[in-house]
Every structure is written in C-alpha cells, then in structure tokens.
Design an enzyme around this catalytic site. Sequence first.
Site, PDB file in Angstrom:
ATOM      1  N   HIS A 130       0.877  -1.184   0.000  1.00 23.42           N
ATOM      2  CA  HIS A 130       0.000   0.000   0.000  1.00 23.42           C
ATOM      3  C   HIS A 130       0.914   1.233   0.000  1.00 23.42           C
ATOM      4  CE1 HIS A 130      -2.698   3.003   1.870  1.00 23.42           C
ATOM      5  NE2 HIS A 130      -3.706   2.229   1.497  1.00 23.42           N
ATOM      6  N   ASP A 175       3.132  -4.307   8.199  1.00 17.74           N
ATOM      7  CA  ASP A 175       1.914  -3.519   8.007  1.00 17.74           C
ATOM      8  C   ASP A 175       0.739  -4.483   8.183  1.00 17.74           C
ATOM      9  OD1 ASP A 175      -0.381  -2.408   6.967  1.00 17.74           O
ATOM     10  OD2 ASP A 175       0.574  -1.607   5.156  1.00 17.74           O
ATOM     11  N   GLN A 235      -4.503  -4.969   7.063  1.00 16.68           N
ATOM     12  CA  GLN A 235      -5.523  -5.885   6.542  1.00 16.68           C
ATOM     13  C   GLN A 235      -5.549  -7.222   7.281  1.00 16.68           C
ATOM     14  OE1 GLN A 235      -7.847  -5.026   4.595  1.00 16.68           O
ATOM     15  NE2 GLN A 235      -7.053  -3.129   3.744  1.00 16.68           N
ATOM     16  N   LYS A 294     -10.482  -0.614  10.702  1.00 16.04           N
ATOM     17  CA  LYS A 294     -10.678  -1.855   9.929  1.00 16.04           C
ATOM     18  C   LYS A 294     -10.999  -3.013  10.863  1.00 16.04           C
ATOM     19  CE  LYS A 294      -7.315  -0.331   6.475  1.00 16.04           C
ATOM     20  NZ  LYS A 294      -8.046   0.237   5.365  1.00 16.04           N
ATOM     21  N   CYS A 342      -4.856   2.474  -3.579  1.00 15.19           N
ATOM     22  CA  CYS A 342      -3.606   3.007  -2.998  1.00 15.19           C
ATOM     23  C   CYS A 342      -2.483   1.981  -3.134  1.00 15.19           C
ATOM     24  CB  CYS A 342      -3.787   3.419  -1.537  1.00 15.19           C
ATOM     25  SG  CYS A 342      -5.039   4.664  -1.292  1.00 15.19           S
TER      26      CYS A 342
END
Length: 420
Positions: free
Chosen positions: A137, A214, A217, A240, A378
Amino acid sequence: MNRKNIAPEIPATKLIFDVDAIRADFPILRQNIHGKQLVYLDNAATAQKPERVIKTLDNYYREYNANIHRGIHTLSQKATEAYEKARVKVQHFINASSAKEIIFVRGTTEGINLVAQSYGRTRLKTGDEIIISEMEHHSNIVPWQLLCEQTGAVLRVIPMNDDGELIMEEFEKLLGKKTRIVSVGHISNALGTINPIKKIIKVAHSCNAIVLIDGAQSVPHTAIDVQTLDCDFYAFSGHKLFGPTGIGVLYGKQSLLENMPPYHGGGDMIKMVTFKKTLYNDLPYKFEAGTPHISGVIGLGEAIDYVNDIGFDTIAAYENELIDYAIREASAIAGLKLIGTARDKASILSFVMDNIHPHDIGTVLDHEGIAIRTGHHCAMPVMEHFHVPATARASFAFYNKREEVDLLMTALEKCKEVFK
Ligand code: C6P
C-alpha cells in the site's frame, strides 16, 4: 451460460456461527440503498461498527468525557483509567510483552511514518537499504521514499509473481549487509495475498535488519502474536477492526522504542520542560504528544472485546469458507478475471471484467445496493504489475453471507448486460 452449472458446489455445512445474529449487532447493515438491502463489501476500506462500540463512544461523551493524564478530578481519572485499560487490551490482543510497547497513533499510516522518521532518520545513512515489496500500500512505500530522500538510503523492492505472491528467492537475493529495514504487508489490500511474514522476519533478522509488518488488513481476520512472530514493529488501524476511525496502534519492541527519539513534540510526552533542556516522558507516552483520540482508544478496546468474544478460530473458519465460495462463483463468470490468485489468500476478491471499466462496475453495483471499492486501492505498483488501471474489489467481513456473494454475482452478470 448458467454459472451454477459450472461453479463446483461447496456445501454450506461448516457454517459455524449464526451470521444473522452477528449482523444484528451492526445497525448500519439494516438499511436500503437505492431501494435495495445494503450489501456492504468494502470492509478492507473500513469495517462497520457493532452496537457495543457505538454505545461505548456514546457513553464516553455522555458520562466521562475529560482529558487524560492531567486532571485530578473524577472524570479525568475515569477517562484515564478507560484509556489505559484499552492499552492493556491491545497488549493482550497482539500478545505484546508489555503495555509500554503499545503506542496509540492515528492509524497504520502514522505508525509506519513514526518508525521511518524516528527509527530510520536517526540511524540510516547513505547507501543503507530498505526492502519493501511490490504489493505494498502507498502507506508502506511513500514514508520509506521520504526517508531515502532524507538519508540517502536506497529502496529495494521484492517482486511478485503473476498470482500475486512474493518471490521469496528474490527477497533473499536482495537481503545483505546493507539491509537495515524490511517493511512488508501481512495481507495485501489489493490482492488478498497472505504473505509468509514469519519466514520474512526470520530471514531478515539473520541479516540484522529490523522488520516492520503492516498489519492493516490482517488484524480483522487473524490472531496476531507479535512475540511468536518476533517482528520489531507491527502497525494497524482501529477502523478496519470494527473500531473508530482516526485511531491505530504501533507495536514496537521495548528495547527499540526506548532508544528512539520522539516523533512529535508537545504536551504529555515530556517529564520536564525548560528553555535549556527538555526531558522526555517514559514509554509509551514519549510517542503520544498532545491530547490523543481518547474516545477512539476506548472504542477500539471495545471492538477488541467484541472480536475476542467471537474468536479468531471461528472468524477465520467462516471467512475462509466465504472467500472460497466467492472465488469459485466469480471464476465461473465469463469475462471476469481475478487479480490476485495466491494460494494463501484472505477475504479480498479483486477483479476486472472484459470491456467494462471498474468504476462502471462500482456504479452499477451501487444501484443494486452493493458497496465495493474500485480504483487502484492506494497500490498503484500492483496495478502496474497486472497492466490494469484499476480493479473492482469486494472485501468481506464475518458479517457477510453467501447470499450476499450470490447478489454480487447476479449484479455482475447484470453489468455485462448493461455494457454489452
Ligand atoms: N487501505 C483500502 O481500501 P490507514 O489509512 O492508515 O488506516 O491504513 C492505510 C493502509 C495501510 N496498509 C494497508 C495494507 C492498507 O490496506 C491500508 C488502508 C484501505 O485498502 C484504504 S486505502
């Protein structure tokens, strides 16, 4: 052509929990869009909030809104207690060894920028190398590019194959004495690929590089244990994870955080200020300058309680069935091409359709009450890899149902009719 004749049937036998009961927890899902029942399939962008989280925020503002760590009065003490209690919830949620390792930030983006600027800027020099991957991303690309501009460090990129899987042999070739930082996504937002982060961390550590994951997600879909992973930093966003927007978490190993300078200066991150010298506060407050997002933190704590009550075993089993079903159904639509066909894949279905722009797909679907995201997500380098300007992306949460996948597929067939 009848899709149902092509798609292999997956019996809905192992549907473990009562999805209708879960859906009842999410008031926003009970609405019509353009006269149709809302089908919310944009969970990778942001997830919806259960009643419990909404009530917690409401209660905070009605009952004990006050600034934290500052007031002697009862409300301030109550707010401080709830804020710090949420930090401990996050600590246990990702199995950090101490609450000092939990830094509240605005989201994944700020967490990564904090590491780039505080850790990276003070340590990296010309010629040092930072490794990211082709499927990142922008939040895990641009902060490192900024750092490279500031320090003269060089950005190296792990390539992926056409299924959207990282090519691990290439990663090992990129690693070397100059590698200082490896920063990769756990799950790709554009492809759904689940990356082998445990292996990446182990290999990177063998070259003395530090590793940031990261987790934007991954936290809504899988249990995270930062100690077992042995990552140095892990960043994620509350919104999220069924929590409020504007709040996120940066986990960092205490030994690293202790030796990093503050990222922002201001109130609460100091012990003492004079014009000559300022003494910084202890962890984690050193990294939390100014009045934080108090309600956001407390709401995030409630969201964590909510997902813990369902349990990640249940969530993962249910979601795996759902994505398998969605993949099989989508694969049976002529003219639809899936983007991201990794063996290990989470709840994301990215695709393009012959002769229909993804934005047109999104518009037709919206008229059917179905919310998906279209665009580059993104992740422009991912689009470049697959030679597409954009994809349509349906992303699932545990409150989605097979019936919603069926509605999506019917609407996609309708798109073909509209644009033929
Ligand atoms: N992806 C999506 O629709 P923030 O904006 O800080 O909460 O999260 C940024 C981010 C970082 N990494 C990954 C893998 C992400 O997916 C995201 C956010 C959203 O895919 C919005 S662009």
